[in-house]
Design an enzyme around this catalytic site. Structure first.
Site, mmCIF file in Angstrom:
data_model
loop_
_atom_site.group_PDB
_atom_site.id
_atom_site.type_symbol
_atom_site.label_atom_id
_atom_site.label_comp_id
_atom_site.label_asym_id
_atom_site.label_seq_id
_atom_site.Cartn_x
_atom_site.Cartn_y
_atom_site.Cartn_z
ATOM 1 N N SER A 123 36.357 30.957 -37.837
ATOM 2 C CA SER A 123 37.749 31.388 -37.901
ATOM 3 C C SER A 123 38.014 31.898 -39.306
ATOM 4 O O SER A 123 37.168 31.768 -40.203
ATOM 5 C CB SER A 123 38.685 30.218 -37.578
ATOM 6 N N ARG A 124 39.185 32.471 -39.520
ATOM 7 C CA ARG A 124 39.534 32.916 -40.857
ATOM 8 C C ARG A 124 40.079 31.779 -41.715
ATOM 9 O O ARG A 124 40.374 31.967 -42.885
ATOM 10 C CB ARG A 124 40.542 34.064 -40.774
ATOM 11 N N HIS A 175 38.436 43.604 -32.896
ATOM 12 C CA HIS A 175 37.144 43.584 -32.207
ATOM 13 C C HIS A 175 36.083 44.416 -32.927
ATOM 14 O O HIS A 175 34.931 43.991 -33.049
ATOM 15 C CB HIS A 175 37.298 44.098 -30.772
ATOM 16 N N LYS A 191 37.791 41.900 -23.754
ATOM 17 C CA LYS A 191 38.494 43.153 -23.475
ATOM 18 C C LYS A 191 39.866 43.104 -24.173
ATOM 19 O O LYS A 191 40.336 42.003 -24.528
ATOM 20 C CB LYS A 191 38.631 43.356 -21.957
ATOM 21 N N ARG A 228 54.345 42.994 -29.235
ATOM 22 C CA ARG A 228 55.223 44.034 -29.753
ATOM 23 C C ARG A 228 54.724 44.581 -31.097
ATOM 24 O O ARG A 228 55.390 45.426 -31.696
ATOM 25 C CB ARG A 228 56.647 43.473 -29.924
ATOM 26 N N ASP A 260 46.389 45.029 -23.318
ATOM 27 C CA ASP A 260 46.348 43.632 -22.894
ATOM 28 C C ASP A 260 46.235 43.505 -21.381
ATOM 29 O O ASP A 260 45.471 42.679 -20.871
ATOM 30 C CB ASP A 260 47.601 42.903 -23.380
#
Length: 333
Positions: free
Chosen positions: A36-37, A79, A97, A167, A178
């Site tokens: 993770s970051r 991605h 995806k 948004r 999405d």
């Protein structure tokens, strides 16, 4: 051929958790690392799923030589960066995806994988679902004749506030990447890449699509697909394929079905359902990745890279028609 496949999970959100839970229930799969970051997020995820190694950076996970394949579960805006980092570090990759933000980024990932001889697959679980595979056998065998129309929709109930990721243009927000990726992928699974693309959308103040209608056409066969996606209302989320001799109907949740109905002229409707031994959820997708790795295959015949590129080209064409651009696109659509 039965060697254990060691997985790394990149990102710690909801879809990463669902995928990891399914992996842990599978024979021949071992989750050995998470990245993770942030150290805190990686450590919490590792403790939750009893994963032995946690990295507070993507590079740390990508550089772990004990990882056979990395599942990239970041938002699609990241991605290209995340999957590219892993491929360049010598890891095989399953990338959620939508594959990337646009076709140019997807082409770059595919080129990196092919240049380095690494396995790469888009995480389009629909294509690996046992019932979808059975459905496509019926279509190819002519059970409904020549396909003339495909219909599919995916809409979820809003409202989503301006600060929600759906948004946010920086995160590739909107309905199309999405949700719309599922109807488009479904249509192209059946009919291939379209010759014409038309679209209309409701655009938010931030510049992302909230409600999008898509009409795809295939000039050779005269077939068409009527598709929609929305983050402004819950739609039936169903799909149908109509041919010259019958139709196939998939109920709510068509992109991971547990049943479908075949209608043929002069016959009673035939229902097909998942059987007790069939894999469910993300398991069929993970099983296909592991089968490919054990067999030494660099891409999956169920989710071919050229097919993923074709879907991205269609999504680019839709965005061109509705005027949506993302600030973080590495390669212009």
């Amino acid at each position: 051929m039965d060697r254990v496949i060691r997985w790394g999970v990149l990102a710690t959100g909801g879809i990463a958790a669902s995928f990891t839970a399914d992996l842990l229930a599978m024979e021949g799969a071992e989750v050995v690392a998470v990245g993770s970051r942030s150290d805190a997020s990686a450590q919490a995820f590792a403790e939750r799923f009893k994963i032995p190694r946690a990295y507070g950076s993507w590079a740390g996970l990508a550089g772990d030589a004990d990882v056979d394949v990395v599942y990239v579960a970041t938002p699609h805006s990241a991605h290209r960066e995340a999957a590219g980092l892993c491929l360049e570090a010598g890891r095989d990759v399953l990338c959620e995806k939508a594959f990337t933000l646009n076709a140019g980024e997807a082409e770059e990932l595919v080129q990196i994988a092919r240049d380095r001889g690494r396995f790469l697959m888009e995480g389009m679980w629909t294509y690996c679902n046992p019932l979808i595979l059975r459905m496509m056998e019926l279509v190819r065998d002519g059970a409904i004749g020549e396909v003339r129309t495909v219909q599919a929709d995916f809409g979820i109930q809003g409202p989503f506030g301006p600060d929600h990721r759906l948004r946010d243009p920086e995160l590739g927000g909107g309905a199309l990447l999405d949700l719309g990726v599922y109807p488009v992928s479904f249509a192209q699974l059946v009919l291939g890449e379209p010759d014409s693309v038309q679209a209309h959308a409701l655009i938010s103040e931030e510049g992302v699509d909230l409600n999008t209608g898509i009409l795809l056409g295939w000039s050779g066969s005269g077939a068409s697909a009527l598709l929609s996606c929305s983050v402004t209302g819950s739609s039936p989320t169903t799909a149908s394929i109509t041919g010259t001799e019958g139709r196939i109907e998939l109920p709510h949740g068509f992109f991971h079905p547990e049943r479908f109905v075949l209608h043929r002229a002069g016959r009673e409707p035939e229902e097909f359902a998942l059987e007790s031994g069939d894999l469910r959820g993300f398991a069929p997708e993970a099983a296909e990745v592991m089968r490919c790795l054990r067999a030494g295959e660099k891409e999956s015949p169920l989710v071919p890279l050229d097919g993923s590129l074709a879907v991205m080209r269609t999504l680019d064409a839709v965005r061109d028609r509705i005027g949506v651009r993302y600030p973080r696109e590495i390669t212009p659509a």
